[in-house]
Each structure stands twice: as structure tokens, then as C-alpha cells.
Scaffold this active site. Sequence first.
Site, short mmCIF file in Angstrom:
data_model
loop_
_atom_site.label_atom_id
_atom_site.label_comp_id
_atom_site.label_asym_id
_atom_site.label_seq_id
_atom_site.Cartn_x
_atom_site.Cartn_y
_atom_site.Cartn_z
N GLU A 1 30.07 56.52 45.86
CA GLU A 1 29.93 55.71 47.07
C GLU A 1 28.65 54.88 47.08
O GLU A 1 28.53 53.95 47.90
CB GLU A 1 30.00 56.62 48.29
CG GLU A 1 31.37 57.25 48.48
CD GLU A 1 31.45 58.20 49.66
OE1 GLU A 1 32.55 58.29 50.25
OE2 GLU A 1 30.44 58.85 49.97
N TYR B 1 53.50 39.71 38.67
CA TYR B 1 52.25 38.99 38.90
C TYR B 1 51.90 38.09 37.71
O TYR B 1 52.10 38.46 36.56
CB TYR B 1 51.09 39.96 39.13
CG TYR B 1 51.29 40.92 40.29
CD1 TYR B 1 52.19 40.63 41.31
CD2 TYR B 1 50.60 42.12 40.35
CE1 TYR B 1 52.37 41.50 42.36
CE2 TYR B 1 50.77 43.00 41.40
CZ TYR B 1 51.66 42.69 42.41
OH TYR B 1 51.84 43.55 43.46
#
Length: 395
Positions: A374, A300
Site C-alpha cells: 500500500e 482488445y
Amino acid sequence: MIEKIVDIQNLVEAIEAEVVQWRRHFHENPELSFEEVETSKFVFEKLQSFGNIEVSWVTPTSVMGRLFGRHPGRVIGLRADMDALPIQEETGLPFDSKKSGVMHACGHDGHTAMLLGAAKVLSQLKDEINGEIRFFFQHAEELSPGGAQEMIKAGAAEGIDGVIGLHLGSQGPLGKFSLCYGAVTAACDDFDIVIQGKGGHGSEPNGTVDPIAIGVQLVNGINQLISRKVDAGHRAVISVTQFHGGTANNIIPDRVTIGGTVRMFDPEIRKQIPVWIEKLTKGLTAANDATYQLDYNFGYSPTINEEKITSLVEKTIVETFGESNFVRSQALMGSEDFSAFAEVAPGCFAFLGAGSENPAENYPHHHPKFDVKEEALILGVHYFVRTSLNFLNEK
């Protein structure tokens, strides 16, 4: 304008429980890179159910949604990665992985759920949109050459004017967005070296060409390359991470294999590192009557945050979440194939803290006990919604 902001806030908050449910579904059912069959199918069907979004398969395991606004304008891409890692989960969560040896240990389950949430909200704002929003649900971020390149080669990013990404951070303060200008993640290359010697009995090393002895010298030499070849003002890392050889304590083997990873930002240094490694390997093996094979893989590229779109993202974060929830950060030595999208169009890649107040609970990415809070998910949904609308409505 205030009424529209309130409407967006309400639309986002209304789907919070659903976004959490999606994240838990993905977490329970992880799939490795290039194997995201059920994950991509779930995403495809959800996007279709929202309405106003054209959904298509870009590759066998990646999905794109296209939302066309009421008025013509620019095109913005929003990207989330979907793949998991070959790790045995040890979190003990009630929704932990159902697949032995496979785990969402980098937050991609959350990324996918957040972008799905943004797609649902934005699909309801079609009449407020100028231009087009593309939702890139990308496969195989964790495994080079990466899914981003495949999606781009398939034409998914043609015509986009900007692209935005977001990564959850397990060790960052919950709700804090971090952002930097310019390079944000490093290039990531890797190498494998085979040293071929001549094996023999451990009691008579003089009759062998010992590849372990040569390999030890080579590892020491590689570990000195950055400090002796690269100016201290540049950030670069070479880490030898594998050394394999031998089968018994009294046998000198014929060969050893050595592998490692390379990280840097400067393109000229990137070109030189494989030259330096090969020159060192060639010299040591020749001096010891051995031979070698070097495989160097360019992975990458560095992820570069373009100044103008990054400024827009920073402004959006401050306006939406408050200045106290924005942090100007430094570039990371980790890598991201979001870089491929950012090479096609101006890009911005930000991070969102999703850690616990108890530092002992915050395990690093790629750890068997990795988890994210979350409560961060709905913030990510809001980030995607507000940033994309600001980009398209910017004059």
C-alpha cells in the site's frame, strides 16, 4: 514554482491514510465486471464530496468526474478500472474479500483509490489548472468487450487531447515506474471450436468419427501456427487453454470443444490468424468426415503509447520521483482495454511497482494470494496529479 511543488507534495501526503482506507474498502467489497453497482456509487458520492467536480453516470456502473480549471486550455483524461475477478481469495488479509468467489486480484481496488486521491487533490488546485481534467472510473476491464468502449460510445472521451493510465504491479520493485514507447500491451482475441463427429463404443473406434482424435491433431496444428507462419521478429502467441469432451472411459463422444487465447501486436498478423485457424480446422475435419463450428472473437486492441505524451510522462516521473525510480520497459503480452481510450486520443499507460522486498510474497496478477504494497498508492496519486498538471500547463 518551488512553493507550488511543495504545496502539491503536502496536499498529496495529507490524504495517504484516506487513500489506503478507500483501497481496503474496495478490496473488502469486490464486484465483477458489469456489476460494479456499489463501487461506482461509492466513487460517485466521494467525487461529489470533494467539490469543484461535476459528476455523472456514464453507464449504469461507470462514473465520470469533470474538473474545469480557472483558465481555458486542453483536456486530459485520467482513467482507473474498478472491477474484480471471479477468484476465491487466499491472502488472509484482515480486509480480505467479503464475497465468496470474488476478489480484487489485479490491483483495480488500488487504481480506483489512487484516482480518487488524485481527484481530491486536484479539486483543491482548481485555480492552478488550465483546461479540464476528466476522471474516468471505468467498469469491466476484465471482461471483453470491456467497459472502455461503452464509456467512449456514451461520449465520455469526446474532445479529450490526451489520456493517462497507471497499473500497479505486484512483482515490480516498490516505487519503480516502468514505461515504454509504442506498443505496451498486446491485442487479445479468443476462439472456440466445436468439432462434431460420430460417437460410439470405445471398443469399436472404426465405427465412429472420433472428435477427440481430430481435436488432438488440431491442437498440435494450432500450436505450430506461429512458429511456421509468423516471422521470428514478430511477437505473437496462440495458447489452447480448453479441451472438453467425453463422459465415460468406454464411450467415444459425439463432439469436443476447444478454446484458446491469441496475443499479438501486428495488425496484419491479427487479420491472418483466424484465417489460418479456420483453414486448419476445415482441412482436418473434412479429412476425417467430421464438421466444425469456429467462433473467433476480436477483443482488445494493442495499447499504444504515443511518443509525445509518453515523453511528457517520462519527464514527469523523473522530475517527481528521481531517475533511479524510472525504468524503460518492454511491451507485455498481456492486454488492456485502456487501448480503446488510446485510440481516441494520444495515450500513455505506465506501470508502478508495488511488490515486496521478499520475492516469495509477490504473487502474480490473477492469483488467489495476489496483493500489493500500500506504500505504492500515494505514489500513484502523485503520478496522476503531477502528470495531468504538466500536460495541461505544457506550451
